[in-house]
Design an enzyme around this catalytic site. Structure first.
Site, mmCIF file in Angstrom:
data_model
loop_
_atom_site.group_PDB
_atom_site.id
_atom_site.type_symbol
_atom_site.label_atom_id
_atom_site.label_comp_id
_atom_site.label_asym_id
_atom_site.label_seq_id
_atom_site.Cartn_x
_atom_site.Cartn_y
_atom_site.Cartn_z
ATOM 1 N N GLU A 132 1.070 -8.351 11.748
ATOM 2 C CA GLU A 132 0.895 -7.241 10.799
ATOM 3 C C GLU A 132 1.492 -7.682 9.452
ATOM 4 O OE1 GLU A 132 -0.289 -3.851 10.509
ATOM 5 O OE2 GLU A 132 0.517 -4.234 8.502
ATOM 6 N N ASP A 165 0.870 0.134 13.720
ATOM 7 C CA ASP A 165 1.375 1.373 14.339
ATOM 8 C C ASP A 165 1.674 1.187 15.827
ATOM 9 O OD1 ASP A 165 -1.172 1.949 15.804
ATOM 10 O OD2 ASP A 165 -1.924 2.197 13.767
ATOM 11 N N PRO A 195 -5.173 -4.692 1.230
ATOM 12 C CA PRO A 195 -4.753 -5.824 2.067
ATOM 13 C C PRO A 195 -5.740 -6.186 3.176
ATOM 14 C CG PRO A 195 -3.316 -3.900 2.408
ATOM 15 C CD PRO A 195 -4.214 -3.578 1.253
ATOM 16 N N GLN A 230 0.829 -1.210 0.000
ATOM 17 C CA GLN A 230 0.000 0.000 0.000
ATOM 18 C C GLN A 230 0.860 1.256 0.000
ATOM 19 O OE1 GLN A 230 -2.103 -0.904 3.629
ATOM 20 N NE2 GLN A 230 -0.187 -1.491 4.582
ATOM 21 N N ASP A 245 -7.446 -4.936 14.219
ATOM 22 C CA ASP A 245 -7.235 -3.493 14.028
ATOM 23 C C ASP A 245 -6.868 -3.276 12.560
ATOM 24 O OD1 ASP A 245 -6.647 -0.853 14.088
ATOM 25 O OD2 ASP A 245 -4.876 -1.019 15.363
ATOM 26 N N GLY A 249 -2.474 -11.902 8.397
ATOM 27 C CA GLY A 249 -3.359 -12.210 9.529
ATOM 28 C C GLY A 249 -4.391 -13.272 9.196
HETATM 29 N N1 SPD Z 1 -10.863 4.486 8.093
HETATM 30 C C1 SPD Z 1 -9.887 4.206 9.063
HETATM 31 C C2 SPD Z 1 -9.982 2.882 9.682
HETATM 32 C C3 SPD Z 1 -8.705 2.598 10.340
HETATM 33 C C4 SPD Z 1 -8.779 1.671 11.434
HETATM 34 N N2 SPD Z 1 -7.487 1.249 11.890
HETATM 35 C C5 SPD Z 1 -6.609 2.268 12.249
HETATM 36 C C6 SPD Z 1 -5.312 1.755 12.745
HETATM 37 C C7 SPD Z 1 -4.946 2.354 14.035
HETATM 38 N N3 SPD Z 1 -4.161 1.492 14.810
#
Ligand code: SPD
Length: 287
Positions: free
Chosen positions: A111, A91, A169, A36, A162, A144
């Site tokens: 991840e 993150d 992806p 990405q 998350d 994942g």
């Molecule tokens: N549209 C945004 C959705 C993002 C959700 N995940 C964000 C990652 C933060 N750890």
């Protein structure tokens, strides 16, 4: 003659269905990873921020709106929280939020994109904070979907997804096969949590996601809150469980341990946020 500045110069925006969601700031990194486009920005209002494929993911001075609401309802209500799985979350914010709990012995963070982790560690170190150095954290750069498919039955106390939005992806993190594996690898007294998009900006995706999770799990409910930097600002997370709707009942001892460290989440907030389901969503889900 003085030429006026271009009206939107210096703004970074996510575009979605004819609406822009933006911040004033500047781009400090832009690269294409194997999966990405990764962008890091420095904004006036929320500090440094991260976008994936042009969509807002997180920002230093706003991430708690998202991470606390995804993590704490699950971590405060599963019967035990020794072994945790996070899918996505490169993150580090979700891992940091989990590791507040001393009862956690082992946390797998899976991840797919190594560059998201590296860029976050370098440019947004406060989001993962001490989690990156915590010996309980086991970082796996893997898919994942494959991870949940190969994990043993009932091997996790809490499974947290998350993800980014269901394109690129993250697309496979919103389908029934994936959720079925999440249920299979969850202990019967565990809790599953996922971000489930905006009831406004991604209304149909949100409804479909909750419906699928309800088909798979015995109990599942969306919880609503605010992530002002995301499209519409109105966001949702969906929690699910097997033996009873555990996610609705925070365990007092865990609440006591973390309540003073949280900015948005509290047990009162959690109980109330499940009740803020908008009428049209409730109607749709009952069809
Ligand atoms: N549209 C945004 C959705 C993002 C959700 N995940 C964000 C990652 C933060 N750890």
């Amino acid at each position: 003659m003085k030429i006026p500045p271009a009206p939107f110069k210096g703004w970074i925006d996510e575009y979605h269905e004819g609406i822009r969601y933006g911040m004033k700031g500047q781009i400090i990194l832009e690269e294409q990873s194997a999966f990405q486009k990764i962008t890091v920005i420095e904004s006036k209002r929320y500090g440094k921020g991260l976008l994936l494929d042009g969509c807002w993911m997180t920002a230093e001075h706003q991430e708690r709106h998202y991470h606390e609401c995804l993590v704490q309802p699950a971590l405060c209500s599963a019967a035990q929280i020794k072994k945790i799985l996070i899918i996505g979350g490169g993150d580090g914010g979700t891992a940091r939020e989990c590791l507040r709990h001393k009862e956690i012995e082992h946390l797998d963070l899976v991840e797919i994109d190594q560059r998201v982790v590296e860029v976050s560690q370098q440019h947004l170190p406060t989001i993962g904070g001490l989690a990156w150095k915590d010996p309980r954290l086991h970082l796996k750069i893997e898919d994942g979907i494959a991870w949940v498919a190969k994990s043993s039955d009932a091997s996790y106390d809490v499974v947290i997804v998350d993800s980014s939005d269901p394109v690129g992806p993250a697309k496979g993190l919103f389908n029934k096969d994936f959720f079925e594996n999440c249920k299979r690898i969850l202990r019967p007294d565990g809790v599953f949590a996922t971000q489930s998009e905006s009831p406004e900006a991604f209304r149909q995706v949100h409804i479909d996601t909750v419906r699928i999770i309800r088909e798979v799990f015995d109990f599942a409910d969306p919880l609503y809150g605010w992530v002002p930097m995301y499209p519409s600002g109105w966001w949702s997370w969906t929690f699910a469980s097997i033996d009873q709707p555990r996610y609705k009942i925070p365990i007092l001892k865990r609440v006591e341990n973390i309540k003073n460290e949280c900015e948005i989440w509290s047990s009162r907030w959690q109980i109330g946020a499940f009740e803020t389901i908008p009428a049209f969503i409730e109607r749709e889900l009952s069809k």
